[in-house]
Design a protein around this motif. Structure first.
Motif, PDB file in Angstrom:
ATOM      1  N   TRP A 150       0.842  -1.207   0.000  1.00  0.00           N
ATOM      2  CA  TRP A 150       0.000   0.000   0.000  1.00  0.00           C
ATOM      3  C   TRP A 150       0.875   1.254   0.000  1.00  0.00           C
ATOM      4  CZ3 TRP A 150       0.304   3.773   3.680  1.00  0.00           C
ATOM      5  CH2 TRP A 150       0.884   3.452   4.905  1.00  0.00           C
ATOM      6  N   ASN A 151       0.311   2.321  -0.554  1.00  0.00           N
ATOM      7  CA  ASN A 151       1.051   3.577  -0.603  1.00  0.00           C
ATOM      8  C   ASN A 151       0.106   4.766  -0.497  1.00  0.00           C
ATOM      9  OD1 ASN A 151      -0.063   3.769  -3.288  1.00  0.00           O
ATOM     10  ND2 ASN A 151       1.641   2.524  -4.033  1.00  0.00           N
ATOM     11  N   GLY A 152       0.664   5.922  -0.165  1.00  0.00           N
ATOM     12  CA  GLY A 152      -0.133   7.152  -0.080  1.00  0.00           C
ATOM     13  C   GLY A 152      -1.225   7.040   0.952  1.00  0.00           C
ATOM     14  N   GLY A 153      -2.461   6.919   0.474  1.00  0.00           N
ATOM     15  CA  GLY A 153      -3.595   6.706   1.350  1.00  0.00           C
ATOM     16  C   GLY A 153      -4.060   7.949   2.082  1.00  0.00           C
ATOM     17  N   VAL A 154      -5.005   7.732   2.986  1.00  0.00           N
ATOM     18  CA  VAL A 154      -5.626   8.820   3.746  1.00  0.00           C
ATOM     19  C   VAL A 154      -5.790   8.375   5.193  1.00  0.00           C
ATOM     20  CG1 VAL A 154      -7.685  10.262   4.015  1.00  0.00           C
ATOM     21  CG2 VAL A 154      -6.884   9.659   1.719  1.00  0.00           C
ATOM     22  N   PHE A 155      -5.516   9.296   6.122  1.00  0.00           N
ATOM     23  CA  PHE A 155      -5.804   9.043   7.530  1.00  0.00           C
ATOM     24  C   PHE A 155      -6.643  10.194   8.067  1.00  0.00           C
ATOM     25  CE2 PHE A 155      -4.747   9.422  12.122  1.00  0.00           C
ATOM     26  CZ  PHE A 155      -5.249   8.200  12.540  1.00  0.00           C
TER      27      PHE A 155
END
Length: 435
Positions: A150-155
């Motif tokens: 996985w990469n980047g993403g949102v939290f």
């Protein structure tokens, strides 16, 4: 920098990727474990759709993107999706985040809204509590592989008793078919908080491009009394395979609302599930999709009732044209002890071509007596009486059918909480219907 990843990814590649990003030891170990699990686990096996025949190996390679100084540097076609007066905005391009912003007011209230990789560095203890807790990395080969690459993403984290009045938005897009595109979205709404989150998954390609797999996993944690509204629209090129798993865990008196627009042009595996763990927890899921060309789609919406007096509502509406195929499953599971639970679901499919196929499968799995549950499913063509009525008012047959189809999908389109995204969804519907 670029790190080649194959499928299944090996231990060395996962470890090298994590070390290149300077990630903490716990995350490196998680990535390595995911890589090892890919060697033994199988791909998901959705009903009547053989996704193992798709080119699931086309995960690309990690490429660190260049950051943007402002959202004005986005391609024009994407800038129109951002709306006005944003409280928070995160952009991922291919393998990583390129832009993020959050208003000073929300920051002062303790809200965290950033890309997941940054959150790992700055809020590692908080992220570690929840990452891959709703979707276990050993669930199947997809979740294991995703946990490795996985990469980047949102939290997104909303503290107790904080209500975020303006929707927070993320834009996830690919314009390089050789770059890994695997965003992971993690949302945590603490006790009695309230938030609306909206994202778009899009692609920008010119000319012929090789195949690419989007791996998108979403985990939402709704704490007691919290309310999360999660809206997402996927609209990528036909050479992209969309593998999207969304999961929410809802505690006492919490509420999750899903609004999903699966308007992708390629093969699609989409699963949206709410686990109603707490007493009085509720889930409301609305999904729309249009199948065209030779698309193959598996669309599953589900609710698992564990808490007493929990309630789930599910509505899925799909329009099928050309030679597209869709298997649409609604699954309501009421566990033993979930007394007074209520689960209702409706699946409706509108057929525009004799060569298209749409299967609507309502499924009720009930292990408790003192509950209520119901389902409805229909597959049919545009009602000729409705067409005749509109034509009698001077409307052409083509326009009459268009109006009926738009009315069929309107209950979901109208729920999108950002005007610019709602308008985009309408334009996408028109494009897919006229293609």
């Amino acid at each position: 920098m670029s790190t080649q990843l194959s499928t299944p990814v090996n231990r060395q590649a996962a470890e090298a990727l994590s070390l290149s990003k300077g990630e903490p030891e716990w995350l490196t170990a998680l990535r390595v474990q995911g890589a090892e699990l890919t060697e033994t686990l199988e791909w998901p096996k959705p009903e009547k759709v053989r996704i193992d025949r798709w080119n699931l190996n086309a995960v690309g390679e990690y490429k660190a993107p260049a950051v943007l100084a402002s959202a004005d540097e986005l391609p024009e076609s994407l800038r129109t999706l951002t709306g006005e007066g944003q409280a928070g905005f995160v952009v991922q391009r291919n393998s990583g985040a390129v832009f993020k912003q959050l208003s000073a007011e929300l920051q002062s209230q303790g809200v965290i809204f950033t890309d997941l990789e940054t959150a790992v560095r700055e809020h590692g203890d908080l992220v570690q509590q929840y990452l891959f807790k709703a979707v276990a990395q050993d669930e199947n080969k997809l979740s294991a592989l995703h946990s490795a690459i996985w990469n980047g993403g949102v939290f997104l984290y909303v503290p107790k008793n904080v209500e975020v009045a303006v929707p927070l938005q993320a834009l996830l897009y690919s314009d390089d078919a050789q770059a890994t595109f695997a965003p992971h979205v993690l949302v945590v709404a603490d006790n009695n908080s309230r938030v609306t989150y909206v994202d778009n998954a899009s692609s920008l390609y010119e000319g012929e491009q090789q195949a690419l797999v989007l791996q998108n996993i979403v985990e939402v944690f709704v704490k007691p009394g919290a309310h999360v509204r999660f809206a997402t629209v996927h609209h990528m090129a036909e050479n992209i395979i969309d593998l999207s798993i969304r999961r929410a865990v809802v505690e006492n008196d919490g509420r999750i609302e899903w609004i999903v627009g699966d308007l992708h042009d390629g093969n699609t595996l989409s699963e949206t599930r709410s686990v109603l763990r707490g007493n009085g927890s509720t889930s409301d899921a609305k999904v729309i999709s249009i199948g065209s060309g030779k698309q193959q789609m598996s669309l599953t919406t589900g609710a698992v009732h564990v808490g007493r007096s929990s309630d789930s509502q599910m509505v899925t509406r799909a329009v099928m044209k050309d030679s597209a195929t869709a298997i649409i499953n609604g699954i309501t599971k009421i566990e033993k002890g979930a007394t007074k639970a209520n689960g209702e679901q409706t699946e409706k499919v509108l057929m525009l071509s004799p060569k298209a196929r749409g299967d609507a499968n309502p499924i009720l799995l009930i292990d408790e007596d003192d509950v209520t549950a119901g389902h409805a499913a229909s597959v049919g063509q545009v009602n000729p009486e409705q067409v005749y009525y509109l034509m009698s008012r001077g409307i052409s047959k083509r326009e009459a059918e268009r109006l009926i189809i738009n009315g069929f999908l309107a209950p979901v389109v109208s729920e999108i909480p950002i005007d610019a995204v709602q308008e985009q969804l309408r334009l996408l519907l028109e494009r897919k219907l006229q293609a």
